[in-house]
Write an enzyme that holds these catalytic residues in place. Structure first.
Site, PDB file in Angstrom:
ATOM      1  N   ASP A   1       0.882  -1.153   0.000  1.00 40.06           N
ATOM      2  CA  ASP A   1       0.000   0.000   0.000  1.00 40.06           C
ATOM      3  C   ASP A   1       0.924   1.207   0.000  1.00 40.06           C
ATOM      4  OD1 ASP A   1      -1.859   1.912   0.362  1.00 40.06           O
ATOM      5  OD2 ASP A   1      -2.564   1.224   2.302  1.00 40.06           O
ATOM      6  N   SER A   2       0.572   2.206  -0.804  1.00 37.15           N
ATOM      7  CA  SER A   2       1.476   3.345  -0.967  1.00 37.15           C
ATOM      8  C   SER A   2       1.657   4.144   0.315  1.00 37.15           C
ATOM      9  CB  SER A   2       0.915   4.265  -2.042  1.00 37.15           C
ATOM     10  OG  SER A   2      -0.302   4.819  -1.580  1.00 37.15           O
ATOM     11  N   GLY A   3       0.681   4.088   1.185  1.00 36.90           N
ATOM     12  CA  GLY A   3       0.777   4.874   2.418  1.00 36.90           C
ATOM     13  C   GLY A   3      -0.055   6.132   2.359  1.00 36.90           C
ATOM     14  N   GLY A   4      -0.798   6.326   1.267  1.00 41.74           N
ATOM     15  CA  GLY A   4      -1.674   7.491   1.150  1.00 41.74           C
ATOM     16  C   GLY A   4      -2.586   7.615   2.357  1.00 41.74           C
ATOM     17  N   PHE A   5      -3.179   6.509   2.735  1.00 47.09           N
ATOM     18  CA  PHE A   5      -4.106   6.501   3.861  1.00 47.09           C
ATOM     19  C   PHE A   5      -3.422   6.977   5.141  1.00 47.09           C
ATOM     20  CE2 PHE A   5      -6.110   4.337   7.475  1.00 47.09           C
ATOM     21  CZ  PHE A   5      -7.422   4.759   7.316  1.00 47.09           C
TER      22      PHE A   5
ATOM     23  N   ASP B   1      -7.729  -7.079   2.035  1.00 51.91           N
ATOM     24  CA  ASP B   1      -6.790  -7.050   3.157  1.00 51.91           C
ATOM     25  C   ASP B   1      -7.532  -6.416   4.319  1.00 51.91           C
ATOM     26  OD1 ASP B   1      -6.460  -4.141   2.095  1.00 51.91           O
ATOM     27  OD2 ASP B   1      -5.474  -4.139   4.043  1.00 51.91           O
TER      28      ASP B   1
ATOM     29  N   GLY C   1     -11.093   3.897   0.386  1.00 53.85           N
ATOM     30  CA  GLY C   1     -12.083   4.724   1.075  1.00 53.85           C
ATOM     31  C   GLY C   1     -13.399   4.033   1.365  1.00 53.85           C
TER      32      GLY C   1
ATOM     33  N   GLN D   1     -11.180   6.475  -5.883  1.00 52.23           N
ATOM     34  CA  GLN D   1     -11.697   7.215  -4.728  1.00 52.23           C
ATOM     35  C   GLN D   1     -13.060   7.817  -5.094  1.00 52.23           C
ATOM     36  OE1 GLN D   1     -10.709   7.172  -1.710  1.00 52.23           O
ATOM     37  NE2 GLN D   1      -8.634   6.353  -1.834  1.00 52.23           N
TER      38      GLN D   1
ATOM     39  N   HIS E   1      -4.805 -18.492  15.096  1.00 46.16           N
ATOM     40  CA  HIS E   1      -6.138 -19.078  14.874  1.00 46.16           C
ATOM     41  C   HIS E   1      -6.982 -18.191  13.948  1.00 46.16           C
ATOM     42  CE1 HIS E   1     -10.132 -20.684  15.456  1.00 46.16           C
ATOM     43  NE2 HIS E   1     -10.507 -19.432  15.690  1.00 46.16           N
TER      44      HIS E   1
ATOM     45  N   CYS F   1      -6.243 -25.597  13.196  1.00 46.90           N
ATOM     46  CA  CYS F   1      -5.008 -24.809  13.319  1.00 46.90           C
ATOM     47  C   CYS F   1      -4.168 -25.316  14.491  1.00 46.90           C
ATOM     48  CB  CYS F   1      -5.318 -23.320  13.469  1.00 46.90           C
ATOM     49  SG  CYS F   1      -5.697 -22.784  15.154  1.00 46.90           S
TER      50      CYS F   1
HETATM   51 ZN   LIG Z   1      -7.944 -22.676  15.384  1.00 45.17          ZN
END
Ligand SMILES: [Zn+2]
Length: 362
Positions: free
Chosen positions: A93-97, A272, A222, A195, A341, A312
């Site tokens: 991520d460019s870091g704009g946020f 993400d 956004g 945007q 987990h 897990c």
């Molecule tokens: Zn688990």
């Protein structure tokens, strides 16, 4: 060079699709969920844990890594993959946020943003050209444009100005990437970021302008900034009908387990979100029956695993009572097991969604 993205199956029930993203660090099955590794690490997790949990791809942050440890150190290490010992695909991520979150510490101009570091107060400037250099220096597999991310709600005119600026900067990002000398090791697809807040006409304008510039994929920024869910769904649904069908669509910062299915059905391919990691290390754990707070006293002598149906490492080896004890005693293993987990849960959700699309159930 082969294709970057290929759709291998389309749902007959929705706009969902299963595809593959091809990168120099391997192939990613989409729709994909990327845990966040903001500082070049998924908090509390060994890379070995990530591999065991079938994490396909990580998302990290150019702004944070540029400030600390700095690009010279990452360069000397041979790039971010070597530095953090992660050999699978990485998106930055460019870091704009982050830059635009520094409300009192930044100044925006046509050219870029001047800001003060949240770490030591030093002054820095981010321009589209500089951000492209940083992301190239990281050596990530997918780069994102430097965009202006505004908060919600925003007046129409503020959103309009930010769309215009984002388009202008996207052009400059694309030009920079075109002029950066391409070597065998620097094939880094670039995503534009749409945007426009919750204004459908501005979102459309933003998407169309980015499509004209032509990117390898399109991110939607956004969303999930506090707006009502129906509105987010409407914006994303609209955008999925405008964005090119043959390019990956990435919904930034979303979502919760239920979001993954809903937005996949609209045609999103990449996600993400900090939810599994942030919740995992603070004791909110996800199960098929919903999430719960492990620190609650009702779990003090509950010797069942976090989730009976989970395979897990945490669930196979430890009880709720023990993990609760670790959290209450301030032991680091608690947040590590909780995170492990939760990541397993999110990755499994995504695997089930892909299977569901292939079997025409979704
Ligand atoms: Zn688990």
């Amino acid at each position: 060079m082969g294709p970057f993205f290929k759709i291998i199956k389309r749902s007959q029930k929705s706009n969902a699709r299963v595809g593959k993203i091809y990168t120099e660090h391997g192939t990613v099955d989409t729709p994909v969920f990327m845990p966040v590794a903001t500082q070049g690490t998924v908090k509390t997790q060994f890379v070995r844990d990530l591999y065991e949990n079938d994490v396909q791809m990580l998302c990290l942050n150019a702004y944070h890594l540029y400030l600390r440890p700095g690009m010279d150190i990452i360069g000397k290490a041979g790039g971010i993959h070597k530095f953090m010992n992660f050999d699978k695909p990485i998106l930055s991520d460019s870091g704009g946020f982050q830059v635009f979150s520094l409300a009192d510490l930044r100044e925006i101009s046509r050219d870029g943003v001047t800001f003060r570091s949240h770490i030591d107060g030093s002054s820095h400037e981010f321009t589209p050209e500089k951000v492209m250099d940083i992301e190239k220096g990281l050596g990530v597999d997918i780069k994102t444009c430097f965009d202006e991310c505004i908060s919600w709600p925003a007046p129409y005119n503020t959103a309009k100005v930010s769309v215009e600026r984002t388009t202008e900067w996207a052009k400059r990002c694309k030009n920079t990437v075109n002029s950066q000398q391409l070597t065998v090791n620097s094939n880094q697809p670039l995503f534009g970021i749409v945007q426009g807040s919750t204004y459908l006409d501005l979102r459309k304008q933003s998407a169309e302008q980015l499509i004209d510039i032509e990117f390898d994929g399109y991110a939607i920024g956004g969303i999930c900034c506090g707006e009502p869910k129906e509105l987010s769904l409407e914006v994303v649904s609209n955008l999925c009908s405008i964005l090119p069908d043959d390019k990956p669509r990435y919904l930034m910062g979303v979502g919760l387990p239920e979001d993954l299915l809903e937005y996949t059905k609209l045609g999103i391919d990449m996600f993400d979100c900090v939810t599994p990691t942030r919740d995992g290390r603070t004791g909110t754990l996800f199960t098929e029956k919903g999430k719960f707070a492990i620190k609650n006293s009702i779990y003090k002598d509950d010797f069942r695993p976090i989730d009976n149906s989970c395979s897990c490492y945490a669930c196979k080896n430890y009880s709720r009572a023990y993990i609760r004890h670790l959290f209450n005693a301030g032991e680091m293993l608690g947040p590590a097991l909780g995170t492990l987990h939760n990541i397993h849960f999110f990755i499994k959700k995504m695997q089930e969604i892909r299977k569901g699309i292939i079997e025409n159930l979704i």
